[in-house]
Design an enzyme around this catalytic site. Structure first.
Site, PDB file in Angstrom:
ATOM      1  N   HIS A 181       0.849  -1.199   0.000  1.00 28.87           N
ATOM      2  CA  HIS A 181       0.000   0.000   0.000  1.00 28.87           C
ATOM      3  C   HIS A 181       0.879   1.241   0.000  1.00 28.87           C
ATOM      4  O   HIS A 181       1.980   1.259   0.532  1.00 28.87           O
ATOM      5  CB  HIS A 181      -1.004  -0.003   1.157  1.00 28.87           C
ATOM      6  CG  HIS A 181      -0.448   0.278   2.522  1.00 28.87           C
ATOM      7  ND1 HIS A 181      -0.250   1.545   3.013  1.00 28.87           N
ATOM      8  CD2 HIS A 181      -0.070  -0.567   3.536  1.00 28.87           C
ATOM      9  CE1 HIS A 181       0.215   1.485   4.257  1.00 28.87           C
ATOM     10  NE2 HIS A 181       0.348   0.215   4.595  1.00 28.87           N
ATOM     11  N   ASP A 226       6.082   2.236   6.771  1.00 30.77           N
ATOM     12  CA  ASP A 226       4.654   1.914   6.608  1.00 30.77           C
ATOM     13  C   ASP A 226       3.995   2.871   5.621  1.00 30.77           C
ATOM     14  O   ASP A 226       3.459   3.890   6.024  1.00 30.77           O
ATOM     15  CB  ASP A 226       3.971   1.986   7.969  1.00 30.77           C
ATOM     16  CG  ASP A 226       2.562   1.484   7.951  1.00 30.77           C
ATOM     17  OD1 ASP A 226       2.148   0.905   6.941  1.00 30.77           O
ATOM     18  OD2 ASP A 226       1.849   1.693   8.953  1.00 30.77           O
ATOM     19  N   GLU A 271      -5.186   2.373   2.457  1.00 30.06           N
ATOM     20  CA  GLU A 271      -5.082   1.256   3.410  1.00 30.06           C
ATOM     21  C   GLU A 271      -5.297   1.739   4.835  1.00 30.06           C
ATOM     22  O   GLU A 271      -5.995   1.108   5.629  1.00 30.06           O
ATOM     23  CB  GLU A 271      -3.716   0.573   3.279  1.00 30.06           C
ATOM     24  CG  GLU A 271      -3.569  -0.711   4.086  1.00 30.06           C
ATOM     25  CD  GLU A 271      -3.030  -0.528   5.496  1.00 30.06           C
ATOM     26  OE1 GLU A 271      -2.978  -1.501   6.255  1.00 30.06           O
ATOM     27  OE2 GLU A 271      -2.665   0.622   5.854  1.00 30.06           O
ATOM     28  N   GLU A 272      -4.690   2.878   5.144  1.00 30.04           N
ATOM     29  CA  GLU A 272      -4.770   3.398   6.510  1.00 30.04           C
ATOM     30  C   GLU A 272      -6.184   3.875   6.855  1.00 30.04           C
ATOM     31  O   GLU A 272      -6.519   4.017   8.022  1.00 30.04           O
ATOM     32  CB  GLU A 272      -3.771   4.545   6.697  1.00 30.04           C
ATOM     33  CG  GLU A 272      -2.311   4.176   6.449  1.00 30.04           C
ATOM     34  CD  GLU A 272      -1.718   3.282   7.516  1.00 30.04           C
ATOM     35  OE1 GLU A 272      -2.450   2.884   8.451  1.00 30.04           O
ATOM     36  OE2 GLU A 272      -0.509   2.990   7.417  1.00 30.04           O
ATOM     37  N   ASP A 299       3.512  -5.479   3.595  1.00 25.69           N
ATOM     38  CA  ASP A 299       3.261  -4.268   4.372  1.00 25.69           C
ATOM     39  C   ASP A 299       4.321  -4.174   5.463  1.00 25.69           C
ATOM     40  O   ASP A 299       4.286  -4.927   6.439  1.00 25.69           O
ATOM     41  CB  ASP A 299       1.856  -4.303   4.976  1.00 25.69           C
ATOM     42  CG  ASP A 299       1.467  -2.971   5.599  1.00 25.69           C
ATOM     43  OD1 ASP A 299       2.346  -2.108   5.763  1.00 25.69           O
ATOM     44  OD2 ASP A 299       0.276  -2.787   5.910  1.00 25.69           O
ATOM     45  N   HIS A 323       3.382   5.555  11.838  1.00 31.42           N
ATOM     46  CA  HIS A 323       2.239   6.435  12.060  1.00 31.42           C
ATOM     47  C   HIS A 323       2.647   7.719  12.774  1.00 31.42           C
ATOM     48  O   HIS A 323       1.857   8.310  13.513  1.00 31.42           O
ATOM     49  CB  HIS A 323       1.124   5.726  12.844  1.00 31.42           C
ATOM     50  CG  HIS A 323       0.579   4.525  12.149  1.00 31.42           C
ATOM     51  ND1 HIS A 323      -0.082   3.505  12.810  1.00 31.42           N
ATOM     52  CD2 HIS A 323       0.599   4.152  10.837  1.00 31.42           C
ATOM     53  CE1 HIS A 323      -0.445   2.585  11.937  1.00 31.42           C
ATOM     54  NE2 HIS A 323      -0.041   2.952  10.729  1.00 31.42           N
TER      55      HIS A 323
END
Length: 233
Positions: free
Chosen positions: A40, A59, A93-94, A121, A199
């Site tokens: 992603h 990520d 995706e998130e 991922d 994140h």
């Protein structure tokens, strides 16, 4: 990259109901069966999701680059598979697996013959105090596909595999599983939360190990080649 490939390669931008499109690179095969290798392309700052910096190196910049490198190798090798091999970079995706859910549903609704999906991922972080492994998500994945990935890892990479559970649909492999297709997911560790930088603005290239990532690119190439060239049904 596509310019150096033969005419059997196409790249498509897949529009969604939200602003970011997904991207599909398709190496056309001799049959209508499809092998999907995916990652992603979006990231998020969980503390300030609307305007906070979301560097996203691991990520999922790492997964994005992992399969991009696999595509480069396949194209430079004049890869001409029996089955069609698709590399997907998903949007959203998130936000809840939005891009992959839309594409998996579309493929199911259209009756497309997806043989298997291998999703990447986060492939770049290795906690040096822990063994260096390829983590395989054990829940919401297909056991036979996981077993195949283990064999490919032994044959094509220097890393052993270890299974672990997410406990929920932690990435886009779950979209394919939910749609009734075989799927597996390769992860940088056998601990879902090994990288505490994700994140956040701290998810930068400085935290990545590119030698570790290389093993995942090898796995992506192996999956595309072996499953793409297996005898079709």
């Amino acid at each position: 990259m596509v310019a150096m490939a033969k005419a059997n390669v196409t790249v498509t931008s897949v529009e969604h109901r939200f602003k970011q499109p997904s991207v599909v690179a398709r190496i056309h095969g001799q049959s209508d069966e499809i092998v999907v290798v995916s990652a992603h392309q979006d990231s998020v700052n969980m503390w300030l999701p609307w305007f906070g910096r979301a560097s996203g190196a691991d990520d999922d910049g790492s997964g994005t680059v992992t399969i991009l490198e696999a595509l480069r190798v396949l194209l430079e090798s004049s890869f001409a598979p029996r089955r069609t091999v698709e590399l997907h970079w998903y949007a959203g995706e998130e936000g809840g697996l939005l891009g992959s859910q839309a594409i998996a549903k579309q493929y199911k609704d259209e009756g497309r013959k997806v043989v298997a999906n291998l999703h990447f991922d986060m492939t770049g972080f290795w906690k040096r105090t822990e063994p260096e492994v390829i983590g395989l998500v054990a829940d919401r994945t297909d056991p036979e596909t996981r077993d195949l990935v283990k064999k490919l890892a032994r044959a094509y990479t220097r890393l052993e595999t270890r299974e672990f559970e997410c406990g929920y649909g932690c990435s886009d492999h779950a979209s394919w599983n939910q749609a009734g297709f075989r799927s597996a997911m390769a992860f940088e560790s056998d601990q879902l939360e090994a990288n505490t930088h994700i994140h956040s603005p701290e998810d930068t290239v400085a935290t990545l190990d590119f030698n570790h990532m290389l093993e995942f690119s090898k796995l992506a190439v192996a999956f595309a080649y072996e499953v793409g060239n297996a005898k079709t049904s």
